[in-house]
Design an enzyme around this catalytic site. Structure first.
Site, PDB file in Angstrom:
ATOM      1  N   GLY A 187     -14.141   9.274   0.513  1.00 32.96           N
ATOM      2  CA  GLY A 187     -13.123   8.558   0.571  1.00 32.96           C
ATOM      3  C   GLY A 187     -12.695   7.815   1.498  1.00 32.96           C
ATOM      4  CE  LYS A 212      -4.389   2.366  -0.151  1.00 30.64           C
ATOM      5  NZ  LYS A 212      -4.880   3.074   1.253  1.00 30.64           N
ATOM      6  CB  CYS A 246      -0.943  -0.073   1.044  1.00 39.55           C
ATOM      7  SG  CYS A 246      -1.870  -1.329   1.069  1.00 39.55           S
TER       8      CYS A 246
END
Length: 350
Positions: free
Chosen positions: A69, A38, A35
């Site tokens: 979000g 991102k 991650c």
């Protein structure tokens, strides 16, 4: 738990022997990992700005969309059922193909758990450099994902693949829940404690692994642990506000929560748990670009005067398949702060 310098034993290799797998360090075939890859949150928000209103107008039963979000989309399909949908994939975060598959699957499922839903079906998303890496490794990645799906009671039924210069893997997951049981990031209110269900430090340990090949058992175990139990406990307690802590770090995901909820937060830095070896990895400089971008993003909205730059980086550390950040008390999870009425700074770290 201490790091292992040797490759983990492979108890269930199917068609690739150990000597051959050792020649492929998957993390070396991608520019970043997990991650931490991102798109920076500030850049992402500018891309999707203006889309939220059109999405809402197109679907009266859209309960959660692009507005704040959140971790997944949610749409009401009947009075007592909402469908939750998400997709999540990334480049290798560890060198071991089977473990990467497990981590990526647990991470994708986490978005559904973070919404208070139960996953009901998943499909694979696979990108593979077919002329560079053997398909036996891809098979191990998919096997890892299937095993996590089985553990979650969620069938993995098909998917999509493309030829890609970098390996990437993840899942699109669909889940269901009662509309009133949704965990949202805009439902926080002042006076609620903040619980964190997994320790931080995954990002710096993964960065060290990518650079050195050291394997951190505790980090792998943490990333492959499902958030199912924590989510179920939160829903059972009547909690309505939560998010999972992944690529934007604890401070980044907390910022999105308090901004959406119209409150502020106080973080007790001494109460935040960390994986063994995380502080040493930070000390030795294993900090991803994603973590530094996270800190840059939240810094204007956060009072960090009481902690060092190093502590701030750990609190912004880009996690992969991290825990849930819950506005409420979750059994067994430390309380790391509280929500308070909105103040000058949206987050104050003490």
């Amino acid at each position: 738990m201490r790091a292992r310098s040797a490759w983990p034993s492979l108890k269930a290799m199917t068609s690739l022997d150990l000597a051959q797998e050792r020649t492929y360090r998957l993390t070396q075939y991608a520019h970043g990992g997990g991650c931490a890859c991102k798109i920076p949150p500030g850049e992402l928000e500018s891309v999707v700005a203006g889309l939220a209103g059109s999405q809402q107008a197109a679907a009266e039963d859209l309960l959660v969309g692009l507005d704040d979000g959140d971790d997944a989309a949610a749409v009401r399909i009947s009075a007592d059922t909402a469908v939750v949908s998400t997709a999540d994939f990334f480049t290798p975060v560890v060198d071991h193909a089977y473990d990467w598959g497990r981590i990526a699957a647990a991470n994708a499922l986490s978005d559904v758990y973070a919404m208070g839903a139960r996953p009901v079906v998943a499909v694979n998303l696979l990108s593979w450099p077919r002329e560079v890496l053997p398909f036996e490794l891809a098979k191990e990645v998919l096997r890892g994902g299937a095993d996590i799906g089985r553990q979650a009671g969620c069938p993995v039924a098909g998917g999509h693949s493309v030829d890609d210069p970098e390996p990437k893997y993840g899942m699109a997951v669909t889940g269901t829940c009662a509309p009133e049981s949704l965990l949202r990031n805009d439902a926080g209110r002042a006076g609620l404690p903040l619980s964190l269900t997994k320790p931080l430090g995954i990002g710096v340990l993964n960065s060290r692994h990518k650079a050195t090949g050291e394997v951190f058992d505790e980090a792998v175990a943490t990333m492959t642990t499902l958030n199912a139990g924590a989510a179920a406990d939160a829903v059972a307690a009547g909690i309505t506000c939560a998010t999972d802590v992944t690529g934007f770090g604890l401070l980044g995901h907390l910022f999105k929560m308090v901004r959406a909820s119209g409150v502020s937060a106080i973080v007790d830095s001494a109460a935040v748990p960390y994986l063994d070896g995380a502080r040493e990895a930070l000390r030795d400089g294993y900090v991803s670009g994603g973590t530094r971008r996270n800190l840059d993003w939240i810094r204007p909205h956060t009072d960090l005067s009481a902690v060092s730059e190093q502590e701030s980086l750990l609190l912004a550390d880009a996690q992969t398949s991290g825990g849930l950040l819950v506005a409420g008390e979750v059994p067994g999870a430390p309380v790391v702060g509280e929500l308070v009425p909105q103040a000058e700074h949206l987050i104050t770290v003490r």
